[in-house]
Design a protein around this motif. Structure first.
Motif, PDB file in Angstrom:
ATOM      1  N   ARG A  13      -5.993  -8.716  -2.517  1.00 29.05           N
ATOM      2  CA  ARG A  13      -4.737  -8.735  -3.276  1.00 29.05           C
ATOM      3  C   ARG A  13      -4.704  -7.628  -4.321  1.00 29.05           C
ATOM      4  NH1 ARG A  13      -4.612 -14.238  -2.639  1.00 29.05           N
ATOM      5  NH2 ARG A  13      -2.795 -14.776  -1.415  1.00 29.05           N
ATOM      6  N   GLN A  14      -5.829  -7.415  -4.996  1.00 23.72           N
ATOM      7  CA  GLN A  14      -5.899  -6.391  -6.038  1.00 23.72           C
ATOM      8  C   GLN A  14      -5.690  -4.997  -5.444  1.00 23.72           C
ATOM      9  OE1 GLN A  14      -6.111  -7.057  -9.415  1.00 23.72           O
ATOM     10  NE2 GLN A  14      -5.586  -4.903  -9.562  1.00 23.72           N
ATOM     11  N   LYS A  17      -2.030  -4.530  -5.114  1.00 27.42           N
ATOM     12  CA  LYS A  17      -1.443  -4.347  -6.444  1.00 27.42           C
ATOM     13  C   LYS A  17      -1.746  -2.949  -6.975  1.00 27.42           C
ATOM     14  CE  LYS A  17      -1.442  -6.492 -10.999  1.00 27.42           C
ATOM     15  NZ  LYS A  17      -2.062  -7.468 -11.885  1.00 27.42           N
ATOM     16  N   ASP A  18      -2.977  -2.489  -6.790  1.00 29.30           N
ATOM     17  CA  ASP A  18      -3.356  -1.154  -7.240  1.00 29.30           C
ATOM     18  C   ASP A  18      -2.562  -0.060  -6.525  1.00 29.30           C
ATOM     19  OD1 ASP A  18      -5.183  -2.280  -8.968  1.00 29.30           O
ATOM     20  OD2 ASP A  18      -6.936  -1.834  -7.717  1.00 29.30           O
ATOM     21  N   LEU A  19      -2.302  -0.257  -5.243  1.00 28.90           N
ATOM     22  CA  LEU A  19      -1.508   0.731  -4.506  1.00 28.90           C
ATOM     23  C   LEU A  19      -0.136   0.914  -5.145  1.00 28.90           C
ATOM     24  CD1 LEU A  19      -2.243  -0.074  -0.761  1.00 28.90           C
ATOM     25  CD2 LEU A  19      -2.736   2.058  -1.951  1.00 28.90           C
ATOM     26  N   VAL A  20       0.506  -0.196  -5.484  1.00 26.06           N
ATOM     27  CA  VAL A  20       1.854  -0.122  -6.049  1.00 26.06           C
ATOM     28  C   VAL A  20       1.827   0.363  -7.496  1.00 26.06           C
ATOM     29  CG1 VAL A  20       3.862  -1.503  -6.694  1.00 26.06           C
ATOM     30  CG2 VAL A  20       2.804  -1.828  -4.465  1.00 26.06           C
ATOM     31  N   LEU A  80      -1.106  -6.786   2.680  1.00 27.59           N
ATOM     32  CA  LEU A  80      -2.407  -7.153   2.128  1.00 27.59           C
ATOM     33  C   LEU A  80      -2.365  -8.534   1.484  1.00 27.59           C
ATOM     34  CD1 LEU A  80      -3.488  -3.711   0.682  1.00 27.59           C
ATOM     35  CD2 LEU A  80      -4.675  -4.997   2.472  1.00 27.59           C
ATOM     36  N   ASP A  81      -1.237  -8.890   0.880  1.00 25.68           N
ATOM     37  CA  ASP A  81      -1.095 -10.227   0.312  1.00 25.68           C
ATOM     38  C   ASP A  81      -1.162 -11.278   1.420  1.00 25.68           C
ATOM     39  OD1 ASP A  81      -0.631 -11.881  -2.051  1.00 25.68           O
ATOM     40  OD2 ASP A  81       1.296 -12.344  -1.103  1.00 25.68           O
ATOM     41  N   GLY A  82      -0.504 -10.999   2.536  1.00 31.34           N
ATOM     42  CA  GLY A  82      -0.579 -11.917   3.680  1.00 31.34           C
ATOM     43  C   GLY A  82      -1.986 -12.015   4.245  1.00 31.34           C
TER      44      GLY A  82
END
Length: 99
Positions: A13-14, A17-20, A80-82
């Motif tokens: 998940r991180q 998040k880091d990508l965005v 990635l969240d999925g």
């Protein structure tokens, strides 16, 4: 010698998040530079109307390409969240239960 690597759903998940949050903003200065790369008429000369049209078309294509690249990072985050959710379900399902 092999190295032990442990992956967690939080790490997955991180990454999204880091990508965005970290990588996506790098697209903004590129988009601004593409938009600012204007060649005013008659920049290609009086006979360069065809070149001007081709340049404008290429500039628009590049602007769309940069936007699509930035948008794709959001898609990666969602995927990635999925994956993280599936990872959590697999960990829960595979826990050894003692009775």
């Amino acid at each position: 010698m092999a190295q032990d690597i442990h992956v967690t759903s939080n790490a997955i998940r991180q990454l999204g998040k880091d990508l965005v949050e970290d990588a996506a903003p790098a697209f903004d200065p590129v988009a601004r530079r593409v938009a600012a790369a204007m060649i005013e008429s008659p920049g290609f000369g009086l006979l360069g109307f065809a070149l001007q049209g081709a340049y404008d078309s290429a500039q628009g294509y590049l602007a769309d390409y940069v936007k699509a690249g930035k948008d794709q990072l959001g898609t990666f985050r969602d995927k990635l969240d999925g994956i993280a959710t599936t990872w959590e379900q697999a960990e829960t399902t595979n826990q050894v239960m003692y009775r």
